[in-house]
Design an enzyme around this catalytic site. Structure first.
Site, PDB file in Angstrom:
ATOM      1  N   ALA A  70      81.116  30.562  26.056  1.00 55.19           N
ATOM      2  CA  ALA A  70      82.174  31.193  25.271  1.00 55.19           C
ATOM      3  C   ALA A  70      83.480  31.033  26.042  1.00 55.19           C
ATOM      4  CB  ALA A  70      81.862  32.662  25.016  1.00 55.19           C
ATOM      5  N   ASN A 128      88.649  19.769  15.465  1.00 54.94           N
ATOM      6  CA  ASN A 128      87.590  20.772  15.621  1.00 54.94           C
ATOM      7  C   ASN A 128      87.863  21.979  14.732  1.00 54.94           C
ATOM      8  OD1 ASN A 128      85.646  22.541  16.484  1.00 54.94           O
ATOM      9  ND2 ASN A 128      86.471  22.799  18.547  1.00 54.94           N
ATOM     10  N   CYS A 131      84.711  25.771  16.134  1.00 54.19           N
ATOM     11  CA  CYS A 131      84.453  26.470  17.392  1.00 54.19           C
ATOM     12  C   CYS A 131      84.013  27.906  17.136  1.00 54.19           C
ATOM     13  CB  CYS A 131      85.699  26.462  18.281  1.00 54.19           C
ATOM     14  SG  CYS A 131      85.417  27.235  19.891  1.00 54.19           S
ATOM     15  N   ILE A 192      76.899  17.792  15.484  1.00 52.12           N
ATOM     16  CA  ILE A 192      77.272  19.183  15.223  1.00 52.12           C
ATOM     17  C   ILE A 192      78.026  19.762  16.422  1.00 52.12           C
ATOM     18  CG2 ILE A 192      75.333  19.617  13.668  1.00 52.12           C
ATOM     19  CD1 ILE A 192      73.920  21.010  16.038  1.00 52.12           C
ATOM     20  N   GLY A 244      74.826  16.767  19.870  1.00 45.46           N
ATOM     21  CA  GLY A 244      73.979  17.950  19.924  1.00 45.46           C
ATOM     22  C   GLY A 244      72.654  17.669  20.587  1.00 45.46           C
TER      23      GLY A 244
END
Length: 303
Positions: A70, A128, A131, A192, A244
């Site tokens: 994060a 993007n 997020c 992804i 991914g």
């Protein structure tokens, strides 16, 4: 000799391997491990209109076969990137790069992309809209077809270079969002981004990371990524960058057979800084074992 070259919406690459944004910075840290010019290209650190410190710490949590982050789009802002990062990058990377751009409004995306569009080093944009680690903007654009299309149209009006839209897997219908981006003028789709995940410290009885939840990535997400790449590649006529859980040359081949033209390597770079180098070096032998003479011919091979 196996031909590893691919053409990604006009961007000619020596091979399909691309370090993913958020795991490779601006390439500076990795250039001391190996000559990063062996890469097909790389997607540099996600860039926003203004500088961002990111989320509070702790913002990384380990998981079985993966990790949760994060970080929150920590970056120096587009003006710093243009004035400092790109000129420095020119000294050690001599191929076109992929500009990963994030925003908190449609205007943010258009503004940042318009500024970067004039930079000769940038070969294409990776926008993007997926997020999961920031509040406002980010994933909210990528979970609705109309919002995704709105961002796509705005960026296309502001740029002259190919635009790939990076989509979130945290949706029930990835195809409808991809098709909305294609209809709005996207030149390609990247997928992804991370899955939304969480860990709990059972001694403290609280989330491990300060943001409570974050983006889950690593080997464990590969089957989900592969499924979505396959679905979107079958439904759309524009190229796909697959991302991914990719950590081996076999993963790259599998992702390309599902429909990817290029394949991004993310979390594996954080575990092993030589990951992309080792994948590129292993690809010819894997192709020969499978009687693949030209890797571009396997794109979408699975019907």
């Amino acid at each position: 000799m196996v031909d590893l070259s691919v053409n990604l919406a006009g961007l000619k690459m020596d091979n399909p391997v691309v370090p993913a944004s958020g795991t490779f910075g601006f390439g500076r840290e990795f250039k001391d491990f190996y000559d990063i010019n062996i890469l097909g290209s790389f997607s540099f650190k996600g860039t926003t209109r203004e500088a961002r410190f990111g989320n509070p710490t702790p913002r990384i949590a380990e998981c079985k076969n993966g990790m949760i982050n994060a970080v929150g789009l920590q970056n120096p802002g587009v003006h710093h990137v243009i004035e400092h990062e790109l000129p420095e990058m020119k000294e050690y990377f001599h191929k076109p790069v992929i500009a990963n751009v994030s925003g908190f409004s449609v205007e943010d995306y258009a503004y940042t992309c318009e500024l970067l569009d004039s930079q000769e080093q940038i070969g294409l944009f990776e926008v993007n809209i997926s997020c999961p680690n920031v509040h406002g903007g980010g994933m909210s654009f990528g979970t609705d077809p109309d919002s995704a299309a709105e961002v796509t149209r705005a960026v296309k009006r502001a740029t002259t270079k190919p635009v790939f839209i990076k989509l979130s897997p945290n949706v029930t219908d990835i195809v409808s969002i991809a098709k909305a981006c294609e209809a709005a003028g996207a030149d390609g789709i990247c997928l992804i981004n991370t899955l939304l995940g969480m860990r709990i410290d059972i001694k403290k009885r609280q989330p491990v990371i300060a943001n409570t939840m974050g983006g889950f990535s690593g080997d464990a997400v590969f089957p989900v990524a592969l499924r979505m790449v396959y679905q979107v590649a079958k439904a759309c006529s524009i190229p796909v960058m697959g991302c991914g859980g990719v950590s081996t040359a076999k993963d790259v081949i599998e992702m390309m057979m599902a429909g990817a033209t290029a394949v991004q390597v993310g979390a594996a770079n954080l575990v092993n800084p030589y990951a992309c180098k080792e994948i590129i070096e292993a690809l010819p032998a894997e192709c020969e074992r499978l009687n693949i003479e030209k890797i571009s011919e396997i794109i979408g091979a699975v019907k």
